[in-house]
Design a protein around this motif. Sequence first.
Motif, PDB file in Angstrom:
ATOM      1  N   ILE A 148     -35.836  76.846  56.170  1.00 58.37           N
ATOM      2  CA  ILE A 148     -36.774  78.274  55.970  1.00 58.37           C
ATOM      3  C   ILE A 148     -36.917  78.406  54.554  1.00 58.37           C
ATOM      4  CG2 ILE A 148     -35.976  80.720  56.341  1.00 58.37           C
ATOM      5  CD1 ILE A 148     -34.344  80.252  58.116  1.00 58.37           C
ATOM      6  N   ILE A 192     -40.084  80.859  53.267  1.00 58.65           N
ATOM      7  CA  ILE A 192     -40.343  82.298  53.194  1.00 58.65           C
ATOM      8  C   ILE A 192     -41.508  82.433  52.515  1.00 58.65           C
ATOM      9  CG2 ILE A 192     -40.153  85.029  53.315  1.00 58.65           C
ATOM     10  CD1 ILE A 192     -36.967  84.568  53.673  1.00 58.65           C
ATOM     11  N   HIS A 227     -45.573  85.166  55.278  1.00 58.72           N
ATOM     12  CA  HIS A 227     -44.339  85.881  55.859  1.00 58.72           C
ATOM     13  C   HIS A 227     -43.986  86.884  55.841  1.00 58.72           C
ATOM     14  CE1 HIS A 227     -44.390  81.396  56.223  1.00 58.72           C
ATOM     15  NE2 HIS A 227     -43.768  81.434  57.654  1.00 58.72           N
ATOM     16  N   ALA A 250     -34.095  86.265  57.555  1.00 56.17           N
ATOM     17  CA  ALA A 250     -34.188  84.557  57.299  1.00 56.17           C
ATOM     18  C   ALA A 250     -32.621  84.548  57.272  1.00 56.17           C
ATOM     19  CB  ALA A 250     -34.340  83.893  56.103  1.00 56.17           C
ATOM     20  N   VAL A 254     -32.765  78.896  52.585  1.00 52.48           N
ATOM     21  CA  VAL A 254     -33.664  80.237  52.524  1.00 52.48           C
ATOM     22  C   VAL A 254     -34.135  79.998  50.861  1.00 52.48           C
ATOM     23  CG1 VAL A 254     -33.862  82.620  52.908  1.00 52.48           C
ATOM     24  CG2 VAL A 254     -32.095  81.287  54.338  1.00 52.48           C
TER      25      VAL A 254
END
Length: 281
Positions: free
Chosen positions: A166, A168, A172, A186, A196
Amino acid sequence: MIEPLPDLLIAPIVRAALAEDLGRAGDITAQACIPADARLAAVFAARKPGVIAGLACARLALAELDPDARFEALVADGEAVAAGAALARVDANARALLSAERTGLNLMGRLSGIATLTRAYVDAVAGTKARIVDTRKTTPGLRALEKYAVRCGGGVNHRFGLDDAILIKDNHVAACGSVGEAVRRAKAFAGHLTKVEVEVDSLAQLDEALAEAPDVIMLDNFGLGDLAEAVRRTAGRIPLEASGGVNLDTVRAIAETGVDVISVGALTHSVGVLDIGLDAI
């Protein structure tokens, strides 16, 4: 030694490239000029110094057209060579060899160009803790090969696609309303093996991210002073990735701020090929 990619992964790419080149009638130049049973020996050679990657592409291209061809690699992927160095010796049906030549050279030249540029970046940050990583700015259909070439040059791979980590980004964050909210969502979604990472573009956003403890923080287009301050504030709690404005003139100074990772899109999106040729012997 660089762990090679399996032939199973490379072969479909090579077949597609050959099909594009051979078209509807095959190599009519070879058909016109060369007897069907003629054989040819040749050497793949580097015209300029560099780091080699993609020897398997040339081997598989030749094998597709002549399963009985002999291909002897004289160097290994990841090896630095001088101009004029022989890379592989081949002996095959002459038509097959000349028909496969361009596909093998195109792929090996591009991958070796990536490996060579990556090695230059890795050498530029030698002695710091920073690692050079690639991005998803790859040629469609060639990502696995291009990321392999980065490894051949001594770099490290970032995520391979949208499904394996993930990350971001600013859009986002805009959709979620804040860095903190995006990271919270997330982390609630992620499986226990999914990392993340969040991109921040200011020290204020960095502080917001630190409060949520993501696995990695990307510092997007930070100046050198802000990079150093981000390293100070983070104090080793979370790995920091520097991104944006990275080139061979700036990468050393970026590394010396103390960041852990430097991502370089140019490794794959703006690279030139390494000049490699095929010479009959």
